[in-house]
Design a protein around this motif. Structure first.
Motif, mmCIF file in Angstrom:
data_model
loop_
_atom_site.group_PDB
_atom_site.id
_atom_site.type_symbol
_atom_site.label_atom_id
_atom_site.label_comp_id
_atom_site.label_asym_id
_atom_site.label_seq_id
_atom_site.Cartn_x
_atom_site.Cartn_y
_atom_site.Cartn_z
ATOM 1 N N PRO A 64 97.137 17.191 4.046
ATOM 2 C CA PRO A 64 96.774 17.601 2.684
ATOM 3 C C PRO A 64 95.961 16.497 1.992
ATOM 4 O O PRO A 64 96.187 15.307 2.245
ATOM 5 C CB PRO A 64 98.122 17.786 1.986
ATOM 6 N N PRO A 65 95.044 16.880 1.110
ATOM 7 C CA PRO A 65 94.254 15.876 0.392
ATOM 8 C C PRO A 65 95.111 14.851 -0.344
ATOM 9 O O PRO A 65 94.778 13.664 -0.356
ATOM 10 C CB PRO A 65 93.419 16.704 -0.588
ATOM 11 N N ARG A 93 86.491 20.016 6.918
ATOM 12 C CA ARG A 93 86.788 21.402 6.575
ATOM 13 C C ARG A 93 88.135 21.427 5.858
ATOM 14 O O ARG A 93 89.059 20.718 6.238
ATOM 15 C CB ARG A 93 86.845 22.197 7.882
ATOM 16 N N MET A 94 88.224 22.258 4.810
ATOM 17 C CA MET A 94 89.478 22.457 4.086
ATOM 18 C C MET A 94 90.061 23.777 4.583
ATOM 19 O O MET A 94 89.463 24.836 4.406
ATOM 20 C CB MET A 94 89.228 22.511 2.576
ATOM 21 N N ASP A 95 91.211 23.695 5.237
ATOM 22 C CA ASP A 95 91.861 24.875 5.797
ATOM 23 C C ASP A 95 93.131 25.194 5.027
ATOM 24 O O ASP A 95 93.665 24.349 4.308
ATOM 25 C CB ASP A 95 92.226 24.630 7.270
ATOM 26 N N GLU A 96 93.623 26.417 5.234
ATOM 27 C CA GLU A 96 94.893 26.805 4.639
ATOM 28 C C GLU A 96 96.006 26.018 5.314
ATOM 29 O O GLU A 96 95.980 25.794 6.523
ATOM 30 C CB GLU A 96 95.114 28.302 4.827
ATOM 31 N N GLY A 97 96.959 25.581 4.513
ATOM 32 C CA GLY A 97 98.102 24.832 5.041
ATOM 33 C C GLY A 97 99.191 25.755 5.519
ATOM 34 O O GLY A 97 98.915 26.864 6.003
ATOM 35 N N THR A 102 98.764 25.932 -0.124
ATOM 36 C CA THR A 102 98.490 24.564 0.318
ATOM 37 C C THR A 102 97.205 24.510 1.141
ATOM 38 O O THR A 102 96.807 25.500 1.756
ATOM 39 C CB THR A 102 99.658 24.003 1.160
ATOM 40 N N ARG A 103 96.600 23.337 1.137
ATOM 41 C CA ARG A 103 95.360 23.101 1.877
ATOM 42 C C ARG A 103 95.523 21.840 2.708
ATOM 43 O O ARG A 103 96.241 20.911 2.323
ATOM 44 C CB ARG A 103 94.175 22.916 0.920
ATOM 45 N N VAL A 104 94.821 21.816 3.836
ATOM 46 C CA VAL A 104 94.794 20.625 4.685
ATOM 47 C C VAL A 104 93.352 20.334 5.077
ATOM 48 O O VAL A 104 92.535 21.240 5.246
ATOM 49 C CB VAL A 104 95.678 20.768 5.950
ATOM 50 N N LEU A 105 93.058 19.059 5.196
ATOM 51 C CA LEU A 105 91.734 18.610 5.632
ATOM 52 C C LEU A 105 91.723 18.460 7.142
ATOM 53 O O LEU A 105 92.666 17.934 7.732
ATOM 54 C CB LEU A 105 91.409 17.249 5.009
#
Length: 158
Positions: A64-65, A93-97, A102-105
């Motif tokens: 996550p950022p 790329r920013m993906d779904e966590g 939530t987001r993950v890089l």
């Protein structure tokens, strides 16, 4: 050491008393070191901050950022501003966590390849800096910086 200006200091306290603004001195050195690395990394099309972000996401990701900001000792707004061009270029790329909130890089294949090519320029900058300052100075500087960061981390946990 007393904060009262009327209390006399021992000789050792006078000898160890910092002169000048620590923030200014650190920023001066940081600017010079950043310029040194940026000159070398420009050959790859990256700035030092971009190379650092790609390297961290490559090594630590996906993450996550907020976790990346914490691991790099950056505030979230600075990280967000520095991520924008890397995301736009398709290197990150920013993906779904774990859920939709939530987001993950993640680093992309193009980002990983660019980081790999840029690494030789970073290495050249590192070697040149070690030669310019001397290995003993660089080792001492790293020890002082690590000690300073640890003191801030300890204070943050209180």
């Amino acid at each position: 050491m007393s904060s009262d200006p009327h209390v006399s200091l021992s000789e050792s306290e006078v000898l160890l008393r910092p002169v000048g603004c620590t923030n200014f001195k650190l920023r001066q050195l940081t600017r010079r070191v950043t310029q040194h690395y940026d000159r070398r990394l420009a050959l790859s099309g990256l700035k030092t901050t971009q190379y650092s972000l790609l390297s961290h996401v490559d090594r630590l990701g996906p993450l996550p950022p907020g976790e990346l900001a914490r691991r790099m000792d950056m505030d979230a707004s600075t990280l967000s501003r520095n991520l924008r061009p890397l995301l736009a270029a398709g290197w990150l790329r920013m993906d779904e966590g774990v859920d939709a909130r939530t987001r993950v890089l993640n680093i992309t294949d193009a980002g990983r390849e660019l980081r790999r090519r840029a690494q030789r320029h970073w290495k050249a900058a590192q070697v040149a800096l070690n030669q310019q300052l001397g290995p003993a100075t660089v080792v001492a500087l790293h020890e002082l910086l690590d000690k300073g960061l640890a003191a801030f981390h300890l204070a943050d946990s209180d």
